[in-house]
Design a protein around this motif. Structure first.
Motif, PDB file in Angstrom:
ATOM      1  N   ILE A 321       0.838  -1.196   0.000  1.00 60.38           N
ATOM      2  CA  ILE A 321       0.000   0.000   0.000  1.00 60.38           C
ATOM      3  C   ILE A 321       0.878   1.252   0.000  1.00 60.38           C
ATOM      4  O   ILE A 321       1.875   1.325   0.721  1.00 60.38           O
ATOM      5  CB  ILE A 321      -0.910   0.032   1.251  1.00 60.38           C
ATOM      6  CG1 ILE A 321      -1.712  -1.261   1.377  1.00 60.38           C
ATOM      7  CG2 ILE A 321      -1.827   1.253   1.228  1.00 60.38           C
ATOM      8  CD1 ILE A 321      -2.668  -1.513   0.256  1.00 60.38           C
ATOM      9  N   GLY A 322       0.500   2.252  -0.814  1.00 61.42           N
ATOM     10  CA  GLY A 322       1.115   3.570  -0.714  1.00 61.42           C
ATOM     11  C   GLY A 322       2.450   3.732  -1.400  1.00 61.42           C
ATOM     12  O   GLY A 322       3.245   4.598  -1.006  1.00 61.42           O
ATOM     13  N   GLY A 331       6.658   8.598 -10.163  1.00 60.81           N
ATOM     14  CA  GLY A 331       7.573   7.554  -9.724  1.00 60.81           C
ATOM     15  C   GLY A 331       7.032   6.766  -8.554  1.00 60.81           C
ATOM     16  O   GLY A 331       5.817   6.609  -8.380  1.00 60.81           O
ATOM     17  N   CYS A 332       7.951   6.255  -7.737  1.00 58.31           N
ATOM     18  CA  CYS A 332       7.592   5.405  -6.602  1.00 58.31           C
ATOM     19  C   CYS A 332       8.219   5.949  -5.321  1.00 58.31           C
ATOM     20  O   CYS A 332       9.257   6.600  -5.350  1.00 58.31           O
ATOM     21  CB  CYS A 332       8.060   3.974  -6.839  1.00 58.31           C
ATOM     22  SG  CYS A 332       7.440   3.237  -8.370  1.00 58.31           S
ATOM     23  N   ARG A 333       7.587   5.633  -4.218  1.00 53.52           N
ATOM     24  CA  ARG A 333       8.091   6.086  -2.919  1.00 53.52           C
ATOM     25  C   ARG A 333       7.689   5.087  -1.854  1.00 53.52           C
ATOM     26  O   ARG A 333       6.519   4.730  -1.736  1.00 53.52           O
ATOM     27  CB  ARG A 333       7.532   7.465  -2.583  1.00 53.52           C
ATOM     28  CG  ARG A 333       7.828   7.906  -1.152  1.00 53.52           C
ATOM     29  CD  ARG A 333       7.344   9.323  -0.883  1.00 53.52           C
ATOM     30  NE  ARG A 333       5.914   9.497  -1.138  1.00 53.52           N
ATOM     31  CZ  ARG A 333       5.259  10.637  -0.908  1.00 53.52           C
ATOM     32  NH1 ARG A 333       5.899  11.695  -0.461  1.00 53.52           N
ATOM     33  NH2 ARG A 333       3.964  10.718  -1.157  1.00 53.52           N
ATOM     34  N   ALA A 334       8.660   4.645  -1.084  1.00 53.40           N
ATOM     35  CA  ALA A 334       8.405   3.760   0.051  1.00 53.40           C
ATOM     36  C   ALA A 334       8.739   4.517   1.326  1.00 53.40           C
ATOM     37  O   ALA A 334       9.890   4.877   1.562  1.00 53.40           O
ATOM     38  CB  ALA A 334       9.252   2.495  -0.052  1.00 53.40           C
ATOM     39  N   SER A 335       7.728   4.785   2.127  1.00 56.06           N
ATOM     40  CA  SER A 335       7.940   5.492   3.391  1.00 56.06           C
ATOM     41  C   SER A 335       8.095   4.469   4.501  1.00 56.06           C
ATOM     42  O   SER A 335       7.228   3.613   4.698  1.00 56.06           O
ATOM     43  CB  SER A 335       6.765   6.436   3.666  1.00 56.06           C
ATOM     44  OG  SER A 335       6.688   7.418   2.654  1.00 56.06           O
ATOM     45  N   ILE A 336       9.209   4.549   5.214  1.00 56.75           N
ATOM     46  CA  ILE A 336       9.583   3.503   6.176  1.00 56.75           C
ATOM     47  C   ILE A 336       9.819   4.121   7.548  1.00 56.75           C
ATOM     48  O   ILE A 336      10.893   4.001   8.133  1.00 56.75           O
ATOM     49  CB  ILE A 336      10.818   2.719   5.685  1.00 56.75           C
ATOM     50  CG1 ILE A 336      11.950   3.657   5.242  1.00 56.75           C
ATOM     51  CG2 ILE A 336      10.424   1.817   4.518  1.00 56.75           C
ATOM     52  CD1 ILE A 336      13.234   2.925   4.854  1.00 56.75           C
ATOM     53  N   TYR A 337       8.779   4.747   8.069  1.00 51.51           N
ATOM     54  CA  TYR A 337       8.871   5.416   9.359  1.00 51.51           C
ATOM     55  C   TYR A 337       9.061   4.395  10.493  1.00 51.51           C
ATOM     56  O   TYR A 337       9.091   3.186  10.271  1.00 51.51           O
ATOM     57  CB  TYR A 337       7.626   6.262   9.593  1.00 51.51           C
ATOM     58  CG  TYR A 337       7.364   7.285   8.505  1.00 51.51           C
ATOM     59  CD1 TYR A 337       8.276   8.303   8.244  1.00 51.51           C
ATOM     60  CD2 TYR A 337       6.201   7.228   7.734  1.00 51.51           C
ATOM     61  CE1 TYR A 337       8.033   9.244   7.255  1.00 51.51           C
ATOM     62  CE2 TYR A 337       5.951   8.164   6.743  1.00 51.51           C
ATOM     63  CZ  TYR A 337       6.866   9.175   6.507  1.00 51.51           C
ATOM     64  OH  TYR A 337       6.625  10.093   5.520  1.00 51.51           O
ATOM     65  N   ASN A 338       9.140   4.909  11.716  1.00 44.61           N
ATOM     66  CA  ASN A 338       9.478   4.081  12.880  1.00 44.61           C
ATOM     67  C   ASN A 338       8.639   2.808  13.004  1.00 44.61           C
ATOM     68  O   ASN A 338       9.160   1.740  13.341  1.00 44.61           O
ATOM     69  CB  ASN A 338       9.314   4.885  14.171  1.00 44.61           C
ATOM     70  CG  ASN A 338      10.380   5.942  14.344  1.00 44.61           C
ATOM     71  OD1 ASN A 338      11.329   6.026  13.570  1.00 44.61           O
ATOM     72  ND2 ASN A 338      10.236   6.766  15.368  1.00 44.61           N
TER      73      ASN A 338
END
Length: 359
Positions: A321-322, A331-338
């Motif tokens: 997701i997201g 483009g693409c974005r992977a958000s890898i928060y805490n």
């Protein structure tokens, strides 16, 4: 229930343990017979939540007593206006370093309040890096404003500008609590909670007490930092549920081992994805220059738009997701928060490698 593989940029994933604790107390908090959002913000039950949240923030971030911790509403976008309204005194200029869209928005709001000055910018380089030159501040600088992490472009400050007597203001909405900081190097930090701190609805402001004297009495009451400092952020009804969830996230972070452990986890997660990009022989194209790469938001593209669309389509079918990039850059974005589990990052890297083999 299987949790979603949620790489949204924000509102972002919350720790599962936090959601479970909130669910357990959803209808009856602390034997009150009420949910947290039903409690009076003047009640002892809520007062305990409020004070614990402040104490946990002070402890986890090692915030000295010379700083006030405030809880506001309106997100970072309101702070774009409140910072100059409170700090930009007559004859002074708000200095801004532009590293992305959010820094541009902060500058735009400051221009409505008073004089501004662009100290440095990487806009001509498509915001692929953090400016490496020392920022040139104006002689009448009221403060220097930076955006510590740029969610859209995937860049992040690795070393912060030297203060040199000019107050340093930082929008840390997307990386506060993700790594160790020396709070004394900053004079004002603000952060919307919906990345690492909790849900949307509450904004944390950490401000040097000496700066409060700049706020004019002629400001609207709710736009004056002194209003919140004087009343412990309880002048009016605060976002009580959001602050409760913020407190639970801070407890989770402390139990995890604090910022030392969290920073190490975030470095590990970022390395997994950047290795997948760097070892793809150009199939995946990272947007940010290596020395400016964000550990919160990994941005990349593929050889052409058709393959990129196929990647996002297949990723969605696999449960991710997201992963779409921001609408302004694509483009693409992977958000890898805490709260993002390492296992989910491993799964994404494995999918990226599999997709590359078949394309």
């Amino acid at each position: 229930m299987n949790r979603a593989l949620n790489f949204n940029a924000g509102p972002a994933a919350l720790p599962e343990a936090v959601l479970a604790e909130a669910e357990k107390n959803w209808l009856n908090f602390n034997h009150s017979g009420m949910a947290v959002m039903e409690l009076s913000h003047r009640s002892k039950e809520y007062e305990t939540i409020h004070e614990q949240a402040i104490l946990l923030l002070r402890d986890l971030l090692s915030i000295p007593d010379s700083y006030e911790i405030l809880f506001l509403q309106g997100g970072a976008s309101l702070q774009f206006s409140m910072v100059p309204m409170n700090l930009l005194t007559e004859g002074k200029a708000g200095n801004y370093i532009l590293t992305g869209v959010w820094a541009e928005k902060a500058l735009k709001e400051a221009e409505k309040v008073g004089e501004t000055f662009i100290s440095a910018s990487s806009k001509t380089q498509q915001y692929k890096s953090i400016p490496t030159v020392n920022a040139k501040t104006s002689e009448n600088a009221a403060y220097l404003h930076i955006t510590s992490n740029n969610t859209i472009y995937g860049t992040q400050w690795q070393h912060f500008p030297a203060n040199e007597g000019i107050p340093l203001v930082a929008d840390m909405s997307s990386d506060l609590l993700s790594r160790k900081l020396t709070i004394e190097n900053f004079d004002l930090i603000y952060a919307g909670a919906q990345k690492n701190l909790g849900p949307s609805g509450v904004t944390v402001v950490i401000i040097q007490k000496e700066l409060l004297s700049r706020s004019s009495n002629h400001l609207p009451t709710m736009l004056n930092y002194n209003t919140y400092a004087t009343h412990n952020s309880l002048y009016n009804t605060p976002p009580t549920l959001a602050i409760y969830l913020l407190k639970l996230v801070l407890e989770w972070a402390k139990e995890l081992g604090g910022l030392t452990v969290i920073e190490k986890r975030n470095e590990e997660k970022a390395k997994i994805l950047y290795d997948a990009i760097d070892c793809s022989e150009g199939f995946y194209l990272g947007h940010a220059e290596k020395e400016s790469r964000s550990k919160m938001n990994v941005t990349f593209n593929l050889p052409d738009e058709e393959i990129a669309r196929s990647f996002l389509h297949q990723a969605k079918k696999e449960g991710f997701i997201g992963l779409n990039g921001h609408r302004s850059v694509g483009g693409c974005r992977a958000s890898i928060y805490n709260a993002m589990p390492v296992e989910h990052v491993f799964q994404l890297a494995a999918f990226m490698k599999k997709f590359r083999r078949y394309n």
